[in-house]
Design a protein around this motif. Sequence first.
Motif: not given
Length: 158
Positions: A43-48, A61-64, A145-151, A155-158
């Motif tokens: 489980r990958l959780r991301y917040a910006n 949130e994604a699963w790797v 993380v930015f690569s995983l979220i982007g892929l 979306v652009k994470p920043i």
Amino acid sequence: ARSLAATMATEAASSEFYLRYYVGHRGKFGHEFLEFEFRSDGRLRYANNSNYKNDVMIRKEAWVSQSVVQELRRVVAESEITSEDDNQWPTADVNGRQELEVVVNGEHISFVTTKIGSLLDVQESKDPEGLRVFYYLVQDIKCLVFSLIGLHFRVKPI
């Protein structure tokens, strides 16, 4: 001889993996931060959160796969961050704070320091070697993380 329960507990502790990173500050745009966490189940959780130009918080949130978790474990292990100590690192201040929490191989470690602007900040610290390990590990993990979220979300994470 060790009991089955003791052996299972040791194996569970050595297979457990958790990593959380936070960087943020409170300023004229409120509480702005980036935070993500990985768990051993993938489980990958991301917040910006940025309120600049009325931006809204991004939560994903994604699963790797286990291969991604294993690679993250390898990166953490090779960095040797678990042998570092943040006692001599700059403390969190008005510029902000960074936190790194890692549970790996039965060890639970946490680091807190101020935001690092550049390698010059690292070199001028009281523990440049230890802070350099932290700095580069965080850079590598953020890149992943930015690569995983982007892929995953396109979306652009920043």
